[in-house]
Design a protein around this motif. Structure first.
Motif, PDB file in Angstrom:
ATOM      1  N   GLY A  44      22.616  46.259  59.994  1.00 34.99           N
ATOM      2  CA  GLY A  44      22.573  46.814  58.642  1.00 34.99           C
ATOM      3  C   GLY A  44      23.974  47.234  58.255  1.00 34.99           C
ATOM      4  N   SER A  48      23.672  52.496  56.558  1.00 33.66           N
ATOM      5  CA  SER A  48      22.248  52.149  56.395  1.00 33.66           C
ATOM      6  C   SER A  48      21.346  52.911  57.368  1.00 33.66           C
ATOM      7  N   LYS A  50      21.809  53.290  61.018  1.00 29.69           N
ATOM      8  CA  LYS A  50      21.681  52.811  62.407  1.00 29.69           C
ATOM      9  C   LYS A  50      21.897  53.950  63.413  1.00 29.69           C
ATOM     10  N   SER A 220      16.434  44.816  60.901  1.00 30.58           N
ATOM     11  CA  SER A 220      17.446  45.032  59.887  1.00 30.58           C
ATOM     12  C   SER A 220      17.132  46.261  59.054  1.00 30.58           C
ATOM     13  N   LEU A 221      18.162  47.023  58.768  1.00 34.91           N
ATOM     14  CA  LEU A 221      17.998  48.163  57.871  1.00 34.91           C
ATOM     15  C   LEU A 221      18.337  47.785  56.431  1.00 34.91           C
ATOM     16  N   ARG A 222      18.467  46.484  56.183  1.00 37.27           N
ATOM     17  CA  ARG A 222      18.678  46.032  54.807  1.00 37.27           C
ATOM     18  C   ARG A 222      17.358  45.556  54.231  1.00 37.27           C
ATOM     19  N   LYS A 223      17.075  45.965  53.031  1.00 37.99           N
ATOM     20  CA  LYS A 223      15.778  45.656  52.447  1.00 37.99           C
ATOM     21  C   LYS A 223      15.512  44.165  52.332  1.00 37.99           C
ATOM     22  N   SER A 231      15.553  51.736  54.793  1.00 36.26           N
ATOM     23  CA  SER A 231      16.706  51.592  53.930  1.00 36.26           C
ATOM     24  C   SER A 231      17.262  52.966  53.653  1.00 36.26           C
ATOM     25  N   ALA A 232      18.531  52.997  53.397  1.00 33.96           N
ATOM     26  CA  ALA A 232      19.146  54.279  53.075  1.00 33.96           C
ATOM     27  C   ALA A 232      19.192  54.442  51.567  1.00 33.96           C
ATOM     28  N   THR A 233      18.751  55.569  51.073  1.00 35.71           N
ATOM     29  CA  THR A 233      18.836  55.833  49.637  1.00 35.71           C
ATOM     30  C   THR A 233      19.426  57.213  49.429  1.00 35.71           C
TER      31      THR A 233
END
Ligand SMILES: Nc1ncnc2c1ncn2[C@@H]1O[C@H](COP(=O)(O)OP(=O)(O)OP(=O)(O)O)[C@@H](O)[C@H]1O
Length: 238
Positions: A44, A48, A50, A220-223, A231-233
């Protein structure tokens, strides 16, 4: 070892960081299950989540919501002292910032890690430490202090320390980041071989495509990726 045995299970896990102005959701994982003996790349972009996720899995951080189970035990239900003892014995962690003890020599960094966990018989400890340091090509640095080593050498010492107590779970946060390609592959190979031989689970966070391609499972931490676990917001409150 039973390869289908569940080791880690995360359900509805969130980790938030709050300050006066905003709440950062660093990690949001609906569900993630990792089997005993699995080897996983955690990928990610920067930020993100990890490192935060690896800290949660190791019990160094507790989630804001949800639960993380290790062999069916909810980590946050353990007393902190138990969690520390469990971590010393069961988890080997290559930290992104390495966290080698600066006042101790290379050899003593490994001996101290063994004395905390009390897993390796005392009379075997020195030889075992030297054997592992040899595998990552730094056995000529036993008496040196971390500041006398290059970043890459420190990273290799940190990798050896992570497996010194024969942990059932190995977490490595960008373990090849300071290494050139040959040494990066050497460290990764050591971690993977060790995990395979001992039936340990390995979770490696990485940005490096060559490293991630060596893993059968990539989280994966990507949407937008194939296996989205979070996911990070950032939610601005004011
Ligand atoms: N102690 C903290 N306080 C506030 N926010 C934090 C803290 N630690 C991490 N964060 C935030 O949480 C998010 C995830 O950070 P984290 O370090 O887990 O990401 P990462 O994917 O490991 O990044 P990198 O690849 O750059 O190491 C980021 O937005 C970061 O700014």
């Amino acid at each position: 070892m039973d390869g289908d045995e569940k080791m880690l299970e995360l359900n509805q896990v969130r980790k938030e960081y709050r300050d006066v102005l905003q709440t950062i959701t660093a990690v949001a994982v609906d569900h993630l299950m990792i089997q005993t003996g699995e080897q996983i790349a955690l990928v990610g972009p920067s930020g993100s989540g990890k490192t935060t996720l690896l800290h949660l899995i190791s019990g160094l951080l507790t989630p804001t919501a949800g639960e993380i189970k290790f062999n069916d035990i909810v980590l946050s239900s353990m007393l902190e002292t138990w969690r520390d003892t469990w971590r010393a014995k069961a988890v080997g962690y290559v930290f992104q910032k390495l966290n080698l003890l600066s006042s101790l020599t290379v050899l003593d960094n490994l001996l101290v890690a063994m004395s905390f966990a009390n897993v390796i018989p005392k009379k075997e400890q020195r030889q075992w430490a030297i054997q592992l340091l040899d595998q990552v090509g730094v056995s000529d640095k036993l008496g040196k202090f971390p500041h006398q080593l290059s970043m890459g050498e420190q990273q290799r010492v940190a990798a050896a320390r992570a497996v010194i107590n024969k942990p059932s779970l190995i977490l490595a946060d960008e373990p090849t980041a300071s290494l050139d390609q040959d040494n990066g592959l050497l460290v990764l190979d050591m971690l993977r071989r060790f995990a395979k031989e001992s039936g340990s689970t390995l979770v490696v966070s990485t940005h490096d495509r060559q490293i991630m391609n060596q893993f059968e499972r990539i989280c994966s931490l990507r949407k937008q990726s194939e296996e989205v676990i979070g996911s990070a917001t950032s939610n601005r409150l004011a």
